[in-house]
Design a protein around this motif. Structure first.
Motif, mmCIF file in Angstrom:
data_model
loop_
_atom_site.group_PDB
_atom_site.id
_atom_site.type_symbol
_atom_site.label_atom_id
_atom_site.label_comp_id
_atom_site.label_asym_id
_atom_site.label_seq_id
_atom_site.Cartn_x
_atom_site.Cartn_y
_atom_site.Cartn_z
ATOM 1 N N THR A 1 -15.078 9.720 -8.935
ATOM 2 C CA THR A 1 -14.846 8.678 -8.124
ATOM 3 C C THR A 1 -13.567 7.976 -8.298
ATOM 4 O OG1 THR A 1 -17.184 8.242 -7.936
ATOM 5 C CG2 THR A 1 -15.956 6.503 -7.188
ATOM 6 N N LEU A 2 -13.398 7.954 -9.655
ATOM 7 C CA LEU A 2 -12.201 6.868 -9.921
ATOM 8 C C LEU A 2 -11.021 7.924 -9.673
ATOM 9 C CD1 LEU A 2 -10.913 4.826 -11.453
ATOM 10 C CD2 LEU A 2 -10.984 6.331 -13.687
ATOM 11 N N TRP A 3 -10.944 9.275 -9.806
ATOM 12 C CA TRP A 3 -9.854 10.026 -9.272
ATOM 13 C C TRP A 3 -9.537 10.049 -8.084
ATOM 14 C CZ3 TRP A 3 -6.101 12.363 -12.240
ATOM 15 C CH2 TRP A 3 -5.251 13.370 -11.637
ATOM 16 N N GLU A 4 -10.565 10.317 -7.228
ATOM 17 C CA GLU A 4 -10.573 10.251 -5.740
ATOM 18 C C GLU A 4 -9.898 8.878 -5.297
ATOM 19 O OE1 GLU A 4 -14.101 11.376 -4.136
ATOM 20 O OE2 GLU A 4 -14.187 13.555 -4.992
ATOM 21 N N THR A 5 -10.283 7.959 -5.975
ATOM 22 C CA THR A 5 -10.037 6.348 -5.311
ATOM 23 C C THR A 5 -8.504 6.287 -5.643
ATOM 24 O OG1 THR A 5 -12.271 5.620 -5.765
ATOM 25 C CG2 THR A 5 -10.243 4.031 -5.699
ATOM 26 N N PHE A 6 -7.990 6.613 -6.608
ATOM 27 C CA PHE A 6 -6.486 6.086 -7.018
ATOM 28 C C PHE A 6 -5.612 7.127 -7.208
ATOM 29 C CE2 PHE A 6 -9.187 2.803 -8.876
ATOM 30 C CZ PHE A 6 -8.604 1.881 -8.712
ATOM 31 N N PHE A 7 -6.095 8.691 -7.116
ATOM 32 C CA PHE A 7 -5.175 9.842 -7.342
ATOM 33 C C PHE A 7 -5.225 10.720 -6.250
ATOM 34 C CE2 PHE A 7 -5.990 8.043 -11.632
ATOM 35 C CZ PHE A 7 -4.769 7.736 -12.044
ATOM 36 N N ASP A 8 -5.539 10.251 -4.994
ATOM 37 C CA ASP A 8 -6.035 11.300 -3.976
ATOM 38 C C ASP A 8 -4.476 11.640 -3.363
ATOM 39 O OD1 ASP A 8 -7.609 12.514 -1.802
ATOM 40 O OD2 ASP A 8 -6.455 11.183 -0.645
ATOM 41 N N ALA A 9 -4.069 12.793 -3.467
ATOM 42 C CA ALA A 9 -2.716 13.351 -3.055
ATOM 43 C C ALA A 9 -2.784 13.256 -1.647
ATOM 44 C CB ALA A 9 -2.638 14.816 -3.820
ATOM 45 N N ASP A 10 -3.633 13.595 -1.005
ATOM 46 C CA ASP A 10 -3.359 13.431 0.383
ATOM 47 C C ASP A 10 -3.042 11.801 0.952
ATOM 48 O OD1 ASP A 10 -3.947 16.183 0.848
ATOM 49 O OD2 ASP A 10 -6.050 15.955 1.181
ATOM 50 N N SER A 11 -3.626 11.038 0.427
ATOM 51 C CA SER A 11 -3.230 9.719 0.778
ATOM 52 C C SER A 11 -1.764 9.066 0.178
ATOM 53 C CB SER A 11 -4.163 8.801 0.262
ATOM 54 O OG SER A 11 -5.765 8.797 0.477
ATOM 55 N N MET A 12 -1.555 9.607 -0.893
ATOM 56 C CA MET A 12 -0.369 9.264 -1.456
ATOM 57 C C MET A 12 0.759 9.998 -0.483
ATOM 58 S SD MET A 12 -0.294 9.563 -5.463
ATOM 59 C CE MET A 12 -1.257 8.318 -6.353
ATOM 60 N N ARG A 13 0.559 11.191 -0.140
ATOM 61 C CA ARG A 13 1.444 11.964 0.668
ATOM 62 C C ARG A 13 1.589 11.309 1.983
ATOM 63 N NH1 ARG A 13 -1.206 16.708 0.820
ATOM 64 N NH2 ARG A 13 -0.399 17.221 -1.120
ATOM 65 N N GLU A 14 0.600 10.768 2.835
ATOM 66 C CA GLU A 14 0.637 10.182 3.941
ATOM 67 C C GLU A 14 1.254 8.997 3.762
ATOM 68 O OE1 GLU A 14 -2.403 8.163 7.320
ATOM 69 O OE2 GLU A 14 -3.320 9.054 5.294
ATOM 70 N N ALA A 15 1.555 7.864 2.783
ATOM 71 C CA ALA A 15 2.163 7.045 2.614
ATOM 72 C C ALA A 15 3.677 7.023 2.278
ATOM 73 C CB ALA A 15 1.359 6.035 1.616
ATOM 74 N N LEU A 16 4.039 8.309 1.681
ATOM 75 C CA LEU A 16 5.085 8.473 0.801
ATOM 76 C C LEU A 16 6.407 8.167 1.846
ATOM 77 C CD1 LEU A 16 6.993 9.260 -1.531
ATOM 78 C CD2 LEU A 16 6.293 11.669 -1.173
ATOM 79 N N PRO A 17 6.330 8.946 3.245
ATOM 80 C CA PRO A 17 7.564 8.712 3.978
ATOM 81 C C PRO A 17 8.051 7.273 4.245
ATOM 82 C CG PRO A 17 5.979 10.464 4.687
ATOM 83 C CD PRO A 17 5.264 9.769 3.767
ATOM 84 N N GLU A 18 6.915 6.331 4.609
ATOM 85 C CA GLU A 18 7.275 4.912 4.927
ATOM 86 C C GLU A 18 7.628 4.200 3.790
ATOM 87 O OE1 GLU A 18 4.027 3.511 7.309
ATOM 88 O OE2 GLU A 18 5.144 1.809 7.982
ATOM 89 N N MET A 19 7.085 4.391 2.521
ATOM 90 C CA MET A 19 7.535 3.878 1.370
ATOM 91 C C MET A 19 8.972 4.067 1.226
ATOM 92 S SD MET A 19 4.460 3.619 -1.269
ATOM 93 C CE MET A 19 2.945 2.664 -1.121
ATOM 94 N N LEU A 20 9.490 5.352 1.441
ATOM 95 C CA LEU A 20 10.878 5.777 0.993
ATOM 96 C C LEU A 20 11.743 5.143 2.156
ATOM 97 C CD1 LEU A 20 10.663 9.297 0.037
ATOM 98 C CD2 LEU A 20 11.396 7.584 -1.394
ATOM 99 N N THR A 21 11.493 5.269 3.477
ATOM 100 C CA THR A 21 12.386 4.929 4.516
ATOM 101 C C THR A 21 12.281 3.278 4.992
ATOM 102 O OG1 THR A 21 10.596 5.469 6.149
ATOM 103 C CG2 THR A 21 12.180 7.155 5.396
ATOM 104 N N VAL A 22 11.067 2.867 4.473
ATOM 105 C CA VAL A 22 11.100 1.262 4.890
ATOM 106 C C VAL A 22 10.584 0.405 3.615
ATOM 107 C CG1 VAL A 22 9.451 -0.353 6.081
ATOM 108 C CG2 VAL A 22 9.929 1.831 7.174
ATOM 109 N N GLY A 23 9.786 0.850 2.941
ATOM 110 C CA GLY A 23 9.570 0.136 1.821
ATOM 111 C C GLY A 23 10.377 -0.141 0.746
ATOM 112 N N LEU A 24 11.140 0.871 0.132
ATOM 113 C CA LEU A 24 12.076 0.908 -0.883
ATOM 114 C C LEU A 24 13.213 0.172 -0.376
ATOM 115 C CD1 LEU A 24 12.744 1.688 -3.809
ATOM 116 C CD2 LEU A 24 13.447 3.970 -2.605
#
Length: 259
Positions: A6-29
């Motif tokens: 449960t801990l791994w799926e809550t904080f280390f889900d690769a699909d969720s990170m991959r989904e947020a990564l583009p917006e973090m790189l282009t907008v957030g950072l």
């Protein structure tokens, strides 16, 4: 379900990170860097004015600088950002329209000025009095001696603490989301928070934290490197540098960040 799973799926889900990564790189950072660097530059200008006023022989300059520093260092950063963002919103509406972004930069700058002012003041006052006397003996006025001799040396001595303050600003930029930024103005934390709220998975927040570490850890080592170079330039041998470097990574180095 296994707690570790449960801990791994809550904080280390690769699909969720991959989904947020583009917006973090282009907008957030970019927005995080714009907020932090703009506040550091404006805060440095205001901080220098506060430092000079703080060491002035005129109490009408010294006392307001002291009150400003005490107030802005004493208030929580979140409260200051909200007070400035809400209190100056009508004025901002007339100047640049319904855009909270400049108010966020202004709030961070005013907070940073209180800390950077103390950093600059401690650096200027650390310069030996003989330096000022020597400059005056060469015919420089008090103002010229400060501008050409004392202030440059003082800034050089507190450069590591100034970089330390930039690290604090990068982290404090996450508080600007209180002002209700537009989608294109969101910084790293707000994007991670939005993805976490929409998906119920905290992996995007963890990804935002990794971005902050990517920014702050190299700066922390840069602080240590700059300090080591400066100290080796001032003395031939410096035993115990490795131990002292650890102190500079902590808030409060050279009279700076005390948060």
């Amino acid at each position: 379900m296994d707690p570790l799973s449960t801990l791994w799926e809550t904080f280390f889900d690769a699909d969720s990170m991959r989904e947020a990564l583009p917006e973090m790189l282009t907008v957030g950072l970019p927005n995080t860097l714009i907020l932090a660097i703009s506040a550091a530059l404006l805060g440095s200008v205001l901080g220098m004015a506060l430092a000079v006023a703080g060491i002035s022989r005129t109490r009408w300059l010294r006392w307001p600088a002291r009150v400003y520093t005490d107030v802005f260092r004493g208030l929580p950063a979140a409260a200051t950002i909200l007070l400035i963002g809400v209190g100056l919103a009508p004025l901002g509406m007339q100047v640049w329209g319904p855009n909270p972004y400049p108010l966020g930069i202004l709030a961070l700058s005013l907070i940073a000025a209180a800390y950077i002012g103390e950093i600059f003041r401690s650096g200027i006052q650390s310069v030996e009095a003989a330096q000022l006397e020597g400059a005056r003996a060469l015919g420089l006025s008090w103002g010229e001696a400060m501008r050409l001799v004392i202030v440059p040396q003082g800034i050089r001595r507190v450069l590591p603490a100034w970089v330390n303050q930039l690290i604090a600003l990068i982290k404090d930029s996450s508080l600007v989301y209180f002002l209700g930024l537009l989608a294109s103005q969101r910084e790293l934390f707000r994007i991670g928070q939005d993805y976490a709220a929409n998906t119920g998975n905290q992996s995007a927040l963890l990804l935002a934290g990794l971005f902050y570490l990517t920014l702050t850890v190299p700066l922390t080592h840069a602080v240590n490197w700059i300090d080591r170079r400066l100290r080796h330039g001032r003395q031939a041998t410096a035993p115990g540098d490795a131990d002292d470097d650890l102190d500079l990574a902590l808030p409060g180095a050279a009279g700076g960040n005390q948060r």
